[in-house]
Design an enzyme around this catalytic site. Structure first.
Site, PDB file in Angstrom:
ATOM      1  N   TYR A   1      -1.208  57.756  11.823  1.00  0.00           N
ATOM      2  CA  TYR A   1      -1.508  58.112  13.211  1.00  0.00           C
ATOM      3  C   TYR A   1      -1.907  56.964  14.134  1.00  0.00           C
ATOM      4  CZ  TYR A   1      -1.020  62.878  11.640  1.00  0.00           C
ATOM      5  OH  TYR A   1      -0.499  64.042  11.136  1.00  0.00           O
TER       6      TYR A   1
ATOM      7  N   PHE B   1     -11.274  69.874  10.353  1.00  0.00           N
ATOM      8  CA  PHE B   1     -10.222  70.835  10.745  1.00  0.00           C
ATOM      9  C   PHE B   1      -8.866  70.284  10.348  1.00  0.00           C
ATOM     10  CE2 PHE B   1     -11.380  68.062  14.242  1.00  0.00           C
ATOM     11  CZ  PHE B   1     -10.168  67.532  14.651  1.00  0.00           C
TER      12      PHE B   1
HETATM   13  C1  LIG Z   1       3.447  62.814   7.682  1.00  0.00           C
HETATM   14  C2  LIG Z   1       4.664  63.548   8.230  1.00  0.00           C
HETATM   15  C3  LIG Z   1       4.191  64.640   9.210  1.00  0.00           C
HETATM   16  C4  LIG Z   1       5.569  62.534   8.959  1.00  0.00           C
HETATM   17  O1  LIG Z   1       6.630  63.198   9.635  1.00  0.00           O
HETATM   18  P1  LIG Z   1       8.020  62.444  10.007  1.00  0.00           P
HETATM   19  O2  LIG Z   1       8.809  63.375  10.849  1.00  0.00           O
HETATM   20  O3  LIG Z   1       8.618  61.905   8.790  1.00  0.00           O
HETATM   21  O4  LIG Z   1       7.516  61.237  10.902  1.00  0.00           O
HETATM   22  P2  LIG Z   1       8.441  60.360  11.886  1.00  0.00           P
HETATM   23  O5  LIG Z   1       9.831  60.339  11.366  1.00  0.00           O
HETATM   24  O6  LIG Z   1       8.260  60.821  13.287  1.00  0.00           O
HETATM   25  O7  LIG Z   1       7.762  58.943  11.670  1.00  0.00           O
HETATM   26  C5  LIG Z   1       7.147  58.198  12.681  1.00  0.00           C
HETATM   27  C6  LIG Z   1       6.733  56.869  12.106  1.00  0.00           C
HETATM   28  O8  LIG Z   1       5.656  57.092  11.184  1.00  0.00           O
HETATM   29  C7  LIG Z   1       5.978  56.550   9.911  1.00  0.00           C
HETATM   30  N1  LIG Z   1       5.456  57.486   8.916  1.00  0.00           N
HETATM   31  C8  LIG Z   1       5.660  58.786   8.850  1.00  0.00           C
HETATM   32  N2  LIG Z   1       5.010  59.301   7.808  1.00  0.00           N
HETATM   33  C9  LIG Z   1       4.390  58.284   7.196  1.00  0.00           C
HETATM   34  C10 LIG Z   1       3.571  58.197   6.043  1.00  0.00           C
HETATM   35  N3  LIG Z   1       3.272  59.267   5.309  1.00  0.00           N
HETATM   36  N4  LIG Z   1       3.098  56.979   5.718  1.00  0.00           N
HETATM   37  C11 LIG Z   1       3.401  55.890   6.456  1.00  0.00           C
HETATM   38  N5  LIG Z   1       4.187  55.923   7.570  1.00  0.00           N
HETATM   39  C12 LIG Z   1       4.669  57.110   7.917  1.00  0.00           C
HETATM   40  C13 LIG Z   1       7.508  56.531   9.892  1.00  0.00           C
HETATM   41  O9  LIG Z   1       7.972  55.584   8.974  1.00  0.00           O
HETATM   42  C14 LIG Z   1       7.818  56.166  11.312  1.00  0.00           C
HETATM   43  O10 LIG Z   1       7.643  54.761  11.500  1.00  0.00           O
HETATM   44  P3  LIG Z   1       8.523  53.926  12.531  1.00  0.00           P
HETATM   45  O11 LIG Z   1       8.214  54.515  13.894  1.00  0.00           O
HETATM   46  O12 LIG Z   1       8.018  52.532  12.361  1.00  0.00           O
HETATM   47  O13 LIG Z   1       9.929  54.149  12.117  1.00  0.00           O
HETATM   48  C15 LIG Z   1       5.481  64.207   7.087  1.00  0.00           C
HETATM   49  O14 LIG Z   1       5.880  63.202   6.179  1.00  0.00           O
HETATM   50  C16 LIG Z   1       4.741  65.298   6.329  1.00  0.00           C
HETATM   51  O15 LIG Z   1       4.842  66.451   6.690  1.00  0.00           O
HETATM   52  N6  LIG Z   1       3.954  64.947   5.287  1.00  0.00           N
HETATM   53  C17 LIG Z   1       3.236  65.926   4.470  1.00  0.00           C
HETATM   54  C18 LIG Z   1       2.131  66.683   5.224  1.00  0.00           C
HETATM   55  C19 LIG Z   1       1.143  65.752   5.915  1.00  0.00           C
HETATM   56  O16 LIG Z   1       0.726  64.733   5.390  1.00  0.00           O
HETATM   57  N7  LIG Z   1       0.765  66.141   7.152  1.00  0.00           N
HETATM   58  C20 LIG Z   1      -0.167  65.367   7.951  1.00  0.00           C
HETATM   59  C21 LIG Z   1      -1.423  66.176   8.070  1.00  0.00           C
HETATM   60  S1  LIG Z   1      -2.664  65.216   8.939  1.00  0.00           S
END
Ligand SMILES: CC(C)(COP(=O)(O)OP(=O)(O)OC[C@H]1O[C@@H](n2cnc3c(N)ncnc32)[C@H](O)[C@@H]1OP(=O)(O)O)[C@@H](O)C(=O)NCCC(=O)NCCS
Length: 402
Positions: A127, A402
């Site tokens: 984030y 949360f």
């Molecule tokens: C974390 C999550 C929401 C990311 O969604 P996503 O659609 O793959 O994210 P995006 O494609 O928009 O990625 C945006 C950027 O964040 C990075 N990123 C996304 N997830 C990441 C992770 N877990 N660790 C490190 N970097 C991450 C991407 O590489 C990308 O980087 P870039 O802009 O340099 O290319 C998804 O992997 C997920 O649902 N994970 C499991 C549930 C979870 O952890 N939810 C968060 C609750 S707080």
């Protein structure tokens, strides 16, 4: 984002969002009874976003938020969006779905004049790129109850009342709302938040216990715990929550917890750094620090409004803030005698909006951020000046997960 469509969800779609989120955390879907009783009530209407793939009517991403108020240094409460329920279907990750959800949420918060948002993260590397920064920390400790002796000057405390689950569900929201904020980072709790907690209580196989402390003027604190009683080994009381109006309520609740039968140790959840508990024991090593971790990650959605809302120490400083996600926030700000204005004066300290969030509640010092290379001191004295302005007397703490 031409490959996706994004819109607010309603009705049964919200349950699909809950399923997707829980699957993202490798958890099972909510059962019918659970969803009908508390699940649906935990979602603030109109605040769950969904992303659908092109030519696909299945949900591939979701995020939601709910209203709260955040206490900032000086005591003002700002409208705040609690962001949670974020997940992207595992066969559709890393193609920008989260990025689009974040963008849409910021637009929504700005439209509703919510200047600050926050979340608790599953992973620390996700984030920061969206402008969130660690803004409160919690500290855990473990108390060996067999060795615990309170000092004679610790307040005696009042009466303790044990609540059953139905009473806890009914009474805790009002009691929490009546307690003063610990300090910066405190959040108010909405009915959606409490419905989430109720759901957790009801589906848990842990025997949760709720205690209320009664002081001179009525109920003024509460604690929730469950105990792991292990035959032939140490039995641990897990203190999941404790909120107290004052030092008497804090001491009264601890006095009671230390006397719970058949318990060898108390393990706390993340507590404020400046809480007095370790100081209450005759042997200060009775409460052993076992960890510390980030709690609330803050996003200043409207930097001018957020900067204007908090109180400052003495001094004057020009900050140059950069915000690539919400560029309207970028620019120079003069903080002088408690007033914040946009300025053309030369910058003394350059920083990103995540680092500003880390300074904002007072958790981190600008000196530490400068040492880590996270802020640029154009003027060598600027980190110390920033610490005079942003430092707080009370340790920032949230305590509302949360
Ligand atoms: C974390 C999550 C929401 C990311 O969604 P996503 O659609 O793959 O994210 P995006 O494609 O928009 O990625 C945006 C950027 O964040 C990075 N990123 C996304 N997830 C990441 C992770 N877990 N660790 C490190 N970097 C991450 C991407 O590489 C990308 O980087 P870039 O802009 O340099 O290319 C998804 O992997 C997920 O649902 N994970 C499991 C549930 C979870 O952890 N939810 C968060 C609750 S707080």
């Amino acid at each position: 984002m031409s490959d996706f469509t994004l819109r607010a969800l309603d009705g049964d779609e919200v349950r699909d969002a809950a399923r997707l989120f829980l699957a993202g955390l490798h958890l099972g879907a909510p059962k019918d009874e659970e969803w009908d009783r508390t699940g649906a009530r935990a979602y603030q209407p109109g605040r769950t976003l969904g992303v659908f793939g092109a030519g696909d009517d299945r949900l591939i991403g979701t995020a939601r938020s709910m209203d709260a108020e955040l206490t900032v240094p000086g005591g003002r409460r700002l409208p705040f969006a609690s962001v949670t329920g974020v997940a992207v279907r595992q066969d559709r990750t890393r193609r920008g779905v989260l990025t689009e959800l974040m963008r849409a949420q910021f637009e929504d918060f700005a439209a509703r004049q919510v200047p600050v948002a926050g979340l608790y993260v599953t992973e620390g590397s996700i984030y920061g790129r969206f402008g969130y920064g660690v803004s409160t920390l919690g500290h855990q400790y473990k108390v060996d109850t067999r060795r615990a002796r309170l000092r004679p000057d610790v307040p005696r405390g009042g009466e303790i009342e044990l609540l059953d689950l139905e009473e806890a569900v009914e009474r805790l929201p009002g009691l929490y709302a009546s307690l003063p904020a610990h300090g910066p980072g405190h959040l108010t709790r909405s009915p959606w938040w409490w419905a989430g907690l109720e759901g957790m209580f009801r589906r848990s196989d842990k025997p949760f216990v709720t205690l209320v402390h009664h002081g001179a003027t009525g109920p003024d604190g509460f604690a929730c715990y469950y105990a792991d009683r292990i035959f032939d080994a140490d039995s641990v009381l897990h203190l999941e929550a404790l909120h107290a109006a004052d030092s008497t309520a804090l001491a009264g609740l601890w006095r009671h917890l230390l006397g719970v039968d058949l318990i060898d140790g108390i393990s706390t959840s993340y507590r404020p750094a400046d809480e007095a508990v370790p100081l209450m024991f005759e042997d200060p090593r009775t409460a052993k620090a076992t960890g510390s971790a980030d709690e609330l990650w803050l996003r200043l959605v409207d930097v001018p409004a957020a900067l204007a809302a908090r109180a400052y120490g003495r001094g004057s400083l020009v900050l140059e803030v950069s915000d690539v996600v919400l560029p309207a926030n970028s620019g120079r700000y003069l903080i002088d005698d408690g007033e914040v204005t946009r300025t053309e004066r030369p910058a003394q300290l350059r920083l990103g909006v995540s680092e500003l969030a880390m300074l904002y509640l007072g958790t981190w010092t600008a000196r530490a951020l400068a040492a880590a290379g996270r802020v640029e001191a154009v003027d060598a004295a600027a980190p110390a000046l920033a610490d005079d302005l942003f430092g707080t007397r009370t340790a920032p703490w949230c305590g509302t997960f949360f």
